[in-house]
Design an enzyme around this catalytic site. Structure first.
Site, PDB file in Angstrom:
ATOM      1  N   LYS A 111       0.821  -1.227   0.000  1.00  0.00           N
ATOM      2  CA  LYS A 111       0.000   0.000   0.000  1.00  0.00           C
ATOM      3  C   LYS A 111       0.849   1.268   0.000  1.00  0.00           C
ATOM      4  CE  LYS A 111      -4.434  -1.693   1.461  1.00  0.00           C
ATOM      5  NZ  LYS A 111      -5.601  -1.615   2.300  1.00  0.00           N
ATOM      6  N   LYS A 192      -5.531 -10.063  -6.006  1.00  0.00           N
ATOM      7  CA  LYS A 192      -6.751 -10.355  -5.247  1.00  0.00           C
ATOM      8  C   LYS A 192      -7.832  -9.318  -5.573  1.00  0.00           C
ATOM      9  CE  LYS A 192      -6.553  -7.766  -0.973  1.00  0.00           C
ATOM     10  NZ  LYS A 192      -7.306  -7.635   0.229  1.00  0.00           N
ATOM     11  N   LYS A 195     -11.117  -3.708  -2.790  1.00  0.00           N
ATOM     12  CA  LYS A 195     -11.975  -2.519  -2.782  1.00  0.00           C
ATOM     13  C   LYS A 195     -11.267  -1.328  -3.391  1.00  0.00           C
ATOM     14  CE  LYS A 195     -13.720  -3.246   1.852  1.00  0.00           C
ATOM     15  NZ  LYS A 195     -12.634  -3.084   2.802  1.00  0.00           N
TER      16      LYS A 195
HETATM   17  N1  AQP Z   1     -10.056 -10.927  -2.310  1.00  0.00           N
HETATM   18  C1  AQP Z   1     -10.378 -11.401  -1.128  1.00  0.00           C
HETATM   19  N2  AQP Z   1     -10.676 -12.708  -0.975  1.00  0.00           N
HETATM   20  C2  AQP Z   1     -11.025 -13.208   0.252  1.00  0.00           C
HETATM   21  N3  AQP Z   1     -11.093 -12.446   1.360  1.00  0.00           N
HETATM   22  C3  AQP Z   1     -10.810 -11.137   1.258  1.00  0.00           C
HETATM   23  N4  AQP Z   1     -10.790 -10.116   2.150  1.00  0.00           N
HETATM   24  C4  AQP Z   1     -10.425  -8.992   1.509  1.00  0.00           C
HETATM   25  N5  AQP Z   1     -10.209  -9.218   0.213  1.00  0.00           N
HETATM   26  C5  AQP Z   1     -10.441 -10.550   0.024  1.00  0.00           C
HETATM   27  C6  AQP Z   1     -11.137 -10.264   3.551  1.00  0.00           C
HETATM   28  O1  AQP Z   1     -12.264  -9.441   3.803  1.00  0.00           O
HETATM   29  C7  AQP Z   1     -12.231  -8.998   5.158  1.00  0.00           C
HETATM   30  C8  AQP Z   1     -12.517  -7.539   5.207  1.00  0.00           C
HETATM   31  O2  AQP Z   1     -11.510  -6.839   4.509  1.00  0.00           O
HETATM   32  P1  AQP Z   1     -11.107  -5.370   4.972  1.00  0.00           P
HETATM   33  O3  AQP Z   1     -12.254  -4.489   4.802  1.00  0.00           O
HETATM   34  O4  AQP Z   1     -10.545  -5.414   6.317  1.00  0.00           O
HETATM   35  O5  AQP Z   1      -9.995  -4.867   4.069  1.00  0.00           O
HETATM   36  P2  AQP Z   1      -9.000  -5.450   3.062  1.00  0.00           P
HETATM   37  O6  AQP Z   1      -8.406  -6.743   3.431  1.00  0.00           O
HETATM   38  O7  AQP Z   1      -8.030  -4.376   2.858  1.00  0.00           O
HETATM   39  O8  AQP Z   1      -9.985  -5.637   1.843  1.00  0.00           O
HETATM   40  P3  AQP Z   1      -9.879  -5.149   0.405  1.00  0.00           P
HETATM   41  O9  AQP Z   1     -11.250  -5.270  -0.112  1.00  0.00           O
HETATM   42  O10 AQP Z   1      -8.862  -5.845  -0.353  1.00  0.00           O
HETATM   43  O11 AQP Z   1      -9.515  -3.622   0.520  1.00  0.00           O
HETATM   44  P4  AQP Z   1      -8.224  -2.870  -0.017  1.00  0.00           P
HETATM   45  O12 AQP Z   1      -8.516  -2.657  -1.435  1.00  0.00           O
HETATM   46  O13 AQP Z   1      -8.235  -1.599   0.767  1.00  0.00           O
HETATM   47  O14 AQP Z   1      -7.019  -3.707   0.217  1.00  0.00           O
HETATM   48  C9  AQP Z   1     -10.854  -9.380   5.708  1.00  0.00           C
HETATM   49  O15 AQP Z   1     -10.990 -10.521   6.534  1.00  0.00           O
HETATM   50  C10 AQP Z   1     -10.056  -9.729   4.484  1.00  0.00           C
HETATM   51  O16 AQP Z   1      -9.079 -10.703   4.737  1.00  0.00           O
END
Ligand code: AQP
Length: 325
Positions: A111, A192, A195
């Protein structure tokens, strides 16, 4: 009763990766454990946020918690910043975490890569996550595979604290499912589903309309071969579609691959789109039936319940570290 804790950030749109990788399991766990699920708004601040959007997204995530089937009479649902003990314990844990440990976190490296102004909060985020978990004497933490490293650090911090100050924290175990813990982007299946990715077509949002879901799945990147088998290295796009089908239907990947082999990718995509639209329909029907007041009431009750437990743990930690008479 054993305790479960997890959180979701109110950033961007909640996608099917968040749901299948983590949130769906929250629902399965709520009958057998005492569960705490949090909207982690303080984590969201590690990257710049529009205050009004953050407020709106916080309520949206809480609404999605209710819509996927979390029951607020069984489970504590709350917003992280409404329980100040999270920030306070985070500072105390930062003081026993090493700079080298945080520097090794791959999420921080990803990040912050190529960015000039990276917040200190993004660097110390794993300590806040450790505080979230440790405040509730958590036994199990259901997360996607991307959070494994942060969970290992949480365990190290808990063990270090216990060794230094005496038995205090429960050392938590991650719960990472075998299938679906890492849902990949539909447009770039080497990465992956995320968001924050700018490419909207790579993710299916839980609140996407059926037309958009179908379009995104039909356009999903696959490969030029025609045979259907699971091999994430050679066929990442197709393997991701098989995974999505498997976790939503409960059928094994092998069984699905055998069913569709020789019938072309188009049919698999069409059927997957239908299955996904049905999964989302159930969630969306409940989500759009909720009122803002109802969601806010659940969050207010949840914060009061969480605060009682969190404050007790915080006071115990302060005492052990020499902060209280
Ligand atoms: N691609 C994924 N596959 C399975 N699990 C996932 N998680 C995230 N992406 C995947 C799981 O979702 C939960 C909530 O995620 P979060 O809101 O804490 O943030 P994150 O991991 O940063 O999710 P994103 O969507 O990928 O956001 P960005 O784009 O900001 O990095 C967690 O349990 C996570 O493991």
């Amino acid at each position: 009763m054993t305790r479960v804790f997890s959180g979701v950030q109110p950033t961007g749109d909640i996608h099917i990766g968040n749901y299948l990788g983590a949130m769906k399991h929250f629902v399965d766990l709520q009958d057998a454990h005492e569960c705490f699920f949090c909207v982690v708004d303080l984590h969201a601040l590690t990257i710049p946020q529009d205050p009004d959007v953050l407020r709106r997204k916080t309520i949206e995530v809480a609404g999605i918690y209710l819509a996927i089937g979390l029951n607020p009479t069984k489970t504590t649902l709350f917003v992280q910043s409404h329980v100040p003990a999270h920030s306070e314990l985070s500072w105390l844990l930062e003081c026993i975490t090493y700079f080298g440990e945080l520097s090794r976190m791959t999420q921080f490296k990803d990040k912050s890569a190529g960015k000039e102004n990276v917040s200190v909060g993004l660097f110390t985020y794993p300590d806040l996550m450790a505080a979230d978990i440790l405040l509730y004497d958590t036994n199990y933490v259901p997360v996607g595979a991307d959070q494994k490293q942060h969970l290992e650090l949480t365990r190290d911090i808990a063990q270090r604290f216990n060794n230094r100050f005496g038995e205090t924290f429960v050392v938590p175990e991650p719960l990472i499912s075998e299938v679906g813990a890492r849902i990949m982007s539909l447009s770039d299946p080497e990465k992956k589903m995320s968001k924050s990715a700018e490419d909207e077509v790579g993710r299916i949002n839980l609140l996407d309309t059926p037309e958009i879901v179908k379009k995104k799945i039909m356009r999903a990147v696959t490969d030029s071969e025609n045979s259907i088998y699971y091999d994430p290295d050679k066929k990442p796009g197709l393997s991701n579609l098989l995974t999505l089908m498997s976790v939503q239907t409960g059928r094994s990947i092998e069984e699905i691959a055998a069913d569709y082999d020789g019938k072309g990718y188009g049919l698999l995509k069409k059927d997957l789109a239908e299955v996904t639209v049905n999964t989302l329909k159930e969630i969306q029907d409940k989500y759009y039936g909720l009122s803002q007041d109802e969601i806010k009431r659940v969050l207010s009750d949840g914060a009061a319940r969480a605060e009682t437990i969190a404050t007790k743990t915080l006071q115990k930690v302060q005492q052990k570290m020499g902060l209280r008479y």
